[in-house]
Write an enzyme that holds these catalytic residues in place. Structure first.
Site: not given
Length: 188
Positions: A11, A13
């Site tokens: 992922d 952020d």
């Protein structure tokens, strides 16, 4: 046929960079401490590195797809300059409640659905059972489960870890920076 490879699905952020909320400018992008070194070590361990990121700010009109792509290009170059080559970058610009018509939809790529992960599997010949998904939200864990990824890793560097998130994860680590050591300990 070439042999499939294990991957670390990342992922963005809250996992790779500090989540300042809808990060879309270089000035707001800050790598989390230790992440670059960890990514380099994971590559040396034989893993493909694949970024999979929801970017609903595009659908919400907070920034354009071009702004996202420009930042992504800068991030990719920044990593490459430090010896880390990403094997794939996948993003979902959609959101069902978006204000930008072309991206306002329910799609198969937005996590918790596994679309981005399955696309990467097909394009990069990834061994999902030997792979890891690293993220800071339960949606990352749910996408990994739906894509049959072997190990789901929740990190504490992004959104607050919930009991549901912990229950959905196989491992909970303080940071992506801790992953190489955890993988090595698993195979001692």
């Amino acid at each position: 046929m070439t042999q499939s490879v294990p991957a670390i699905f990342l992922d963005r952020d809250g996992t790779v960079n500090v989540d300042h909320g809808y990060v879309h400018e270089i000035d707001n992008f800050q790598f989390i401490d230790g992440v670059i070194d960890a990514c380099r070590e994971l590559k040396e361990m034989g893993f493909a590195l694949v970024l999979v990121t929801n970017q609903s700010g595009i659908a919400r009109g907070m920034f354009t797809e071009e702004q996202f792509l420009s930042l992504t290009e800068w991030m990719d170059w920044s990593l490459a300059d430090r010896g880390v080559d990403l094997d794939g970058i996948y993003f979902c610009p959609h959101h069902p409640d978006g204000s930008v018509a072309e991206f306002s939809e329910t799609c198969e790529c937005r996590k918790p659905l596994p679309g981005m992960l399955l696309q990467a599997q097909n394009e990069l010949n990834i061994d999902m059972a030997a792979s890891y998904m690293v993220g800071d939200k339960i949606e990352d864990m749910q996408a990994a489960l739906a894509a049959n990824i072997g190990t789901k890793v929740l990190v504490r560097t992004g959104k607050p870890v919930t009991a549901e998130g912990e229950a959905a994860a196989d491992w909970v680590l303080n940071s992506l920076a801790d992953l190489p050591k955890a993988i090595k300990a698993r195979y001692k």
